[in-house]
Enzyme design. Structure first.
Site, PDB file in Angstrom:
ATOM      1  N   LYS A 169    -124.537 129.441  33.837  1.00  0.00           N
ATOM      2  CA  LYS A 169    -124.530 128.068  33.328  1.00  0.00           C
ATOM      3  C   LYS A 169    -125.946 127.522  33.192  1.00  0.00           C
ATOM      4  O   LYS A 169    -126.257 126.847  32.206  1.00  0.00           O
ATOM      5  CB  LYS A 169    -123.706 127.153  34.233  1.00  0.00           C
ATOM      6  CG  LYS A 169    -123.654 125.729  33.680  1.00  0.00           C
ATOM      7  CD  LYS A 169    -122.594 124.855  34.287  1.00  0.00           C
ATOM      8  CE  LYS A 169    -122.565 123.507  33.570  1.00  0.00           C
ATOM      9  NZ  LYS A 169    -121.576 122.562  34.142  1.00  0.00           N
TER      10      LYS A 169
ATOM     11  N   ARG B 147    -130.921 100.467  37.277  1.00  0.00           N
ATOM     12  CA  ARG B 147    -131.443 101.273  36.163  1.00  0.00           C
ATOM     13  C   ARG B 147    -131.839 102.677  36.595  1.00  0.00           C
ATOM     14  O   ARG B 147    -132.596 103.359  35.900  1.00  0.00           O
ATOM     15  CB  ARG B 147    -132.621 100.573  35.465  1.00  0.00           C
ATOM     16  CG  ARG B 147    -132.239  99.253  34.803  1.00  0.00           C
ATOM     17  CD  ARG B 147    -133.333  98.773  33.862  1.00  0.00           C
ATOM     18  NE  ARG B 147    -132.941  97.559  33.193  1.00  0.00           N
ATOM     19  CZ  ARG B 147    -133.248  96.343  33.603  1.00  0.00           C
ATOM     20  NH1 ARG B 147    -133.971  96.188  34.707  1.00  0.00           N
ATOM     21  NH2 ARG B 147    -132.861  95.277  32.940  1.00  0.00           N
TER      22      ARG B 147
ATOM     23  N   LYS C 197    -124.487 116.533  33.877  1.00  0.00           N
ATOM     24  CA  LYS C 197    -123.469 115.660  33.288  1.00  0.00           C
ATOM     25  C   LYS C 197    -122.851 114.794  34.381  1.00  0.00           C
ATOM     26  O   LYS C 197    -122.364 115.301  35.387  1.00  0.00           O
ATOM     27  CB  LYS C 197    -122.384 116.479  32.599  1.00  0.00           C
ATOM     28  CG  LYS C 197    -122.803 117.040  31.257  1.00  0.00           C
ATOM     29  CD  LYS C 197    -121.615 117.672  30.536  1.00  0.00           C
ATOM     30  CE  LYS C 197    -122.003 118.129  29.145  1.00  0.00           C
ATOM     31  NZ  LYS C 197    -120.861 118.729  28.418  1.00  0.00           N
TER      32      LYS C 197
ATOM     33  N   GLU D 244    -113.186 128.268  36.161  1.00  0.00           N
ATOM     34  CA  GLU D 244    -114.479 128.072  35.505  1.00  0.00           C
ATOM     35  C   GLU D 244    -115.338 129.329  35.597  1.00  0.00           C
ATOM     36  O   GLU D 244    -116.117 129.627  34.689  1.00  0.00           O
ATOM     37  CB  GLU D 244    -115.213 126.880  36.122  1.00  0.00           C
ATOM     38  CG  GLU D 244    -114.566 125.529  35.849  1.00  0.00           C
ATOM     39  CD  GLU D 244    -114.739 125.070  34.407  1.00  0.00           C
ATOM     40  OE1 GLU D 244    -115.523 125.688  33.655  1.00  0.00           O
ATOM     41  OE2 GLU D 244    -114.085 124.077  34.025  1.00  0.00           O
TER      42      GLU D 244
ATOM     43  N   ARG E  51    -124.680 125.084  24.344  1.00  0.00           N
ATOM     44  CA  ARG E  51    -124.030 124.466  25.511  1.00  0.00           C
ATOM     45  C   ARG E  51    -122.553 124.161  25.246  1.00  0.00           C
ATOM     46  O   ARG E  51    -121.775 124.047  26.186  1.00  0.00           O
ATOM     47  CB  ARG E  51    -124.781 123.193  25.917  1.00  0.00           C
ATOM     48  CG  ARG E  51    -124.226 122.568  27.197  1.00  0.00           C
ATOM     49  CD  ARG E  51    -125.142 121.528  27.778  1.00  0.00           C
ATOM     50  NE  ARG E  51    -124.548 120.964  28.986  1.00  0.00           N
ATOM     51  CZ  ARG E  51    -125.194 120.185  29.836  1.00  0.00           C
ATOM     52  NH1 ARG E  51    -126.468 119.876  29.633  1.00  0.00           N
ATOM     53  NH2 ARG E  51    -124.598 119.700  30.912  1.00  0.00           N
TER      54      ARG E  51
ATOM     55  N   HIS F  34    -107.758 120.592  37.580  1.00  0.00           N
ATOM     56  CA  HIS F  34    -108.595 120.885  36.413  1.00  0.00           C
ATOM     57  C   HIS F  34    -108.514 122.357  36.027  1.00  0.00           C
ATOM     58  O   HIS F  34    -108.266 122.702  34.862  1.00  0.00           O
ATOM     59  CB  HIS F  34    -110.045 120.498  36.713  1.00  0.00           C
ATOM     60  CG  HIS F  34    -111.003 120.868  35.632  1.00  0.00           C
ATOM     61  ND1 HIS F  34    -111.115 120.164  34.459  1.00  0.00           N
ATOM     62  CD2 HIS F  34    -111.886 121.910  35.530  1.00  0.00           C
ATOM     63  CE1 HIS F  34    -112.033 120.733  33.685  1.00  0.00           C
ATOM     64  NE2 HIS F  34    -112.508 121.781  34.317  1.00  0.00           N
TER      65      HIS F  34
ATOM     66  N   HIS G 289    -108.501 120.038  28.464  1.00  0.00           N
ATOM     67  CA  HIS G 289    -108.663 118.634  28.850  1.00  0.00           C
ATOM     68  C   HIS G 289    -107.506 117.785  28.334  1.00  0.00           C
ATOM     69  O   HIS G 289    -107.047 116.856  29.017  1.00  0.00           O
ATOM     70  CB  HIS G 289    -109.984 118.078  28.309  1.00  0.00           C
ATOM     71  CG  HIS G 289    -111.137 118.282  29.231  1.00  0.00           C
ATOM     72  ND1 HIS G 289    -112.442 118.131  28.836  1.00  0.00           N
ATOM     73  CD2 HIS G 289    -111.193 118.607  30.556  1.00  0.00           C
ATOM     74  CE1 HIS G 289    -113.249 118.363  29.850  1.00  0.00           C
ATOM     75  NE2 HIS G 289    -112.508 118.662  30.907  1.00  0.00           N
TER      76      HIS G 289
ATOM     77  N   GLU H 148    -126.577 119.685  24.351  1.00  0.00           N
ATOM     78  CA  GLU H 148    -125.332 120.174  23.753  1.00  0.00           C
ATOM     79  C   GLU H 148    -125.330 120.093  22.219  1.00  0.00           C
ATOM     80  O   GLU H 148    -124.416 119.564  21.601  1.00  0.00           O
ATOM     81  CB  GLU H 148    -124.131 119.414  24.329  1.00  0.00           C
ATOM     82  CG  GLU H 148    -122.819 120.173  24.205  1.00  0.00           C
ATOM     83  CD  GLU H 148    -121.688 119.572  25.031  1.00  0.00           C
ATOM     84  OE1 GLU H 148    -120.712 119.131  24.429  1.00  0.00           O
ATOM     85  OE2 GLU H 148    -121.805 119.555  26.262  1.00  0.00           O
TER      86      GLU H 148
ATOM     87  N   HIS I 285    -111.634 124.132  26.955  1.00  0.00           N
ATOM     88  CA  HIS I 285    -111.541 122.752  27.436  1.00  0.00           C
ATOM     89  C   HIS I 285    -111.008 121.780  26.393  1.00  0.00           C
ATOM     90  O   HIS I 285    -110.543 120.702  26.749  1.00  0.00           O
ATOM     91  CB  HIS I 285    -112.912 122.267  27.918  1.00  0.00           C
ATOM     92  CG  HIS I 285    -113.317 122.832  29.243  1.00  0.00           C
ATOM     93  ND1 HIS I 285    -113.361 124.188  29.483  1.00  0.00           N
ATOM     94  CD2 HIS I 285    -113.692 122.229  30.406  1.00  0.00           C
ATOM     95  CE1 HIS I 285    -113.766 124.387  30.742  1.00  0.00           C
ATOM     96  NE2 HIS I 285    -113.958 123.231  31.306  1.00  0.00           N
TER      97      HIS I 285
END
Length: 358
Positions: free
Chosen positions: A217, A115, A137, A179, A231, A259, A242, A227, A238
């Site tokens: 950032k 946990r 993230k 990025e 954000r 990426h 993506h 977000e 992306h």
């Protein structure tokens, strides 16, 4: 040493950061320290960390295969099992030493094992330094779909050491550069222009550029940690990027894209769509496209590719109520979010990318 102090997720950058890492380890008195690496960072980065900075501590190592294809729940299961076999408890620490795959996956593993145990990120790729280092993230892919499973939780701290960039091939450094260019688009035209002088062989200026991206950032995620609005700008390029990355990852007839290579295409497409929908200046569209295509090889797309990529857009995490939501720009640093874009404009964007003359 550059520092962003936070209750959680403090970021330290520079040659003097290791004293702070040792302070944290001595202060917390963790029951066990485990370092997560991949095949590349085990060979190229772990020896430096062990020899110069962790020699006084006892730790175990877990190694995962390198590459996006292994950013999966199956890999997490193996790491969870190894943590259990090593006797890791809730007072253990996981240090994630690697690029975005290692830090994303390692953060998710730590956030869910028992946990939640503490973790520290030491990003070793340019992409991880300027992107995964801030924001908390953590997660993995679901099949070929990017980052579908995960949590938002900041690490205990992040340590950015520029010397690790010397272990990277040029293609990986170029991937992270995308990025940084995104940070220029969404936040600062001045930063975008300055990035044209970015040269990773110059350690001093490289550190300054990386720290500027980290600050951009950090400012965004501090204002909007979950977000809800601002954000989302960090996803600029992306939505399609993506989808392109996922499509090339799953298609055996296509060479896998890094990426940053996929996101660079995504940003050209997003800039075109922004010009069509939000008035992004035409001259800046042409100038930014020239910049991207001078850095990244043009990717070939046929009609079938484009149709399949559009189908993948439905899995984008920003979507709501069945709508595919884009982040677009009116100009550098002037964004609009949750914009629905019809497929005709997306096709036009791909045609613009294909036919653009440098």
């Amino acid at each position: 040493m550059h520092t962003i102090e936070k209750e959680r997720g403090s970021v330290y950058c520079g040659a003097a950061i290791w004293d702070r890492l040792i302070e944290i380890l001595e202060e917390k008195k963790f029951s066990k320290i485990v370092i997560l690496v991949d095949e590349n960072t085990k060979k190229h980065c772990l020896p430096l960390l062990k020899k110069n900075h962790l020699s006084k501590f006892t730790f175990k190592t877990i190694c995962i295969p390198a590459g996006e294809a292994h950013k999966t729940i199956a890999t997490c299961t193996k790491v969870w099992q190894q943590l259990s076999d090593l006797g890791a408890d809730r007072n253990s620490l996981l240090i994630n030493l690697g690029g975005g795959v290692v830090t994303d996956l390692g953060g998710f593993v730590a956030s869910t094992f028992k946990r939640g145990i503490e973790f520290i990120n030491i990003p070793t790729s340019l992409l991880a330094m300027v992107d995964a280092s801030v924001g908390g993230k953590n997660g993995v892919d679901l099949g070929h779909l990017k980052n579908q499973i995960g949590v938002i939780k900041n690490p205990l701290a992040v340590f950015v050491f520029i010397e690790f960039l010397k272990t990277l091939p040029k293609s990986e450094r170029r991937s992270g550069y995308a990025e940084m260019l995104k940070h220029g688009l969404i936040a600062s035209e001045e930063y975008w222009e300055s990035l044209k002088d970015f040269d990773t062989t110059n350690t001093e200026t490289t550190e300054a550029f990386i720290w500027e991206s980290i600050k951009i950032k950090n400012e965004v995620v501090t204002k909007d940690p979950t977000e809800k609005g601002l954000r989302k700008t960090l996803n600029y390029g992306h939505t399609l990027g993506h989808a392109i990355e996922s499509y090339f990852l799953e298609n055996p007839e296509k060479a896998t894209l890094l990426h940053g290579e996929a996101i660079a295409v995504g940003m050209v497409l997003a800039n075109y769509i922004s010009a069509e929908k939000e008035g992004f200046p035409q001259q800046k569209l042409l100038a930014t496209t020239t910049t991207f295509l001078s850095i990244y090889n043009r990717v070939a797309f046929n009609q079938t590719d484009v149709e399949e990529i559009i189908k993948l857009l439905k899995f984008d995490k920003k979507n709501t109520n069945g709508n595919i939501n884009f982040v677009l720009l009116e100009d550098f640093g002037k964004y609009v979010i949750d914009k629905v874009v019809d497929n005709t404009v997306i096709h036009q964007a791909f045609a613009f990318y294909k036919n653009f003359k440098i």
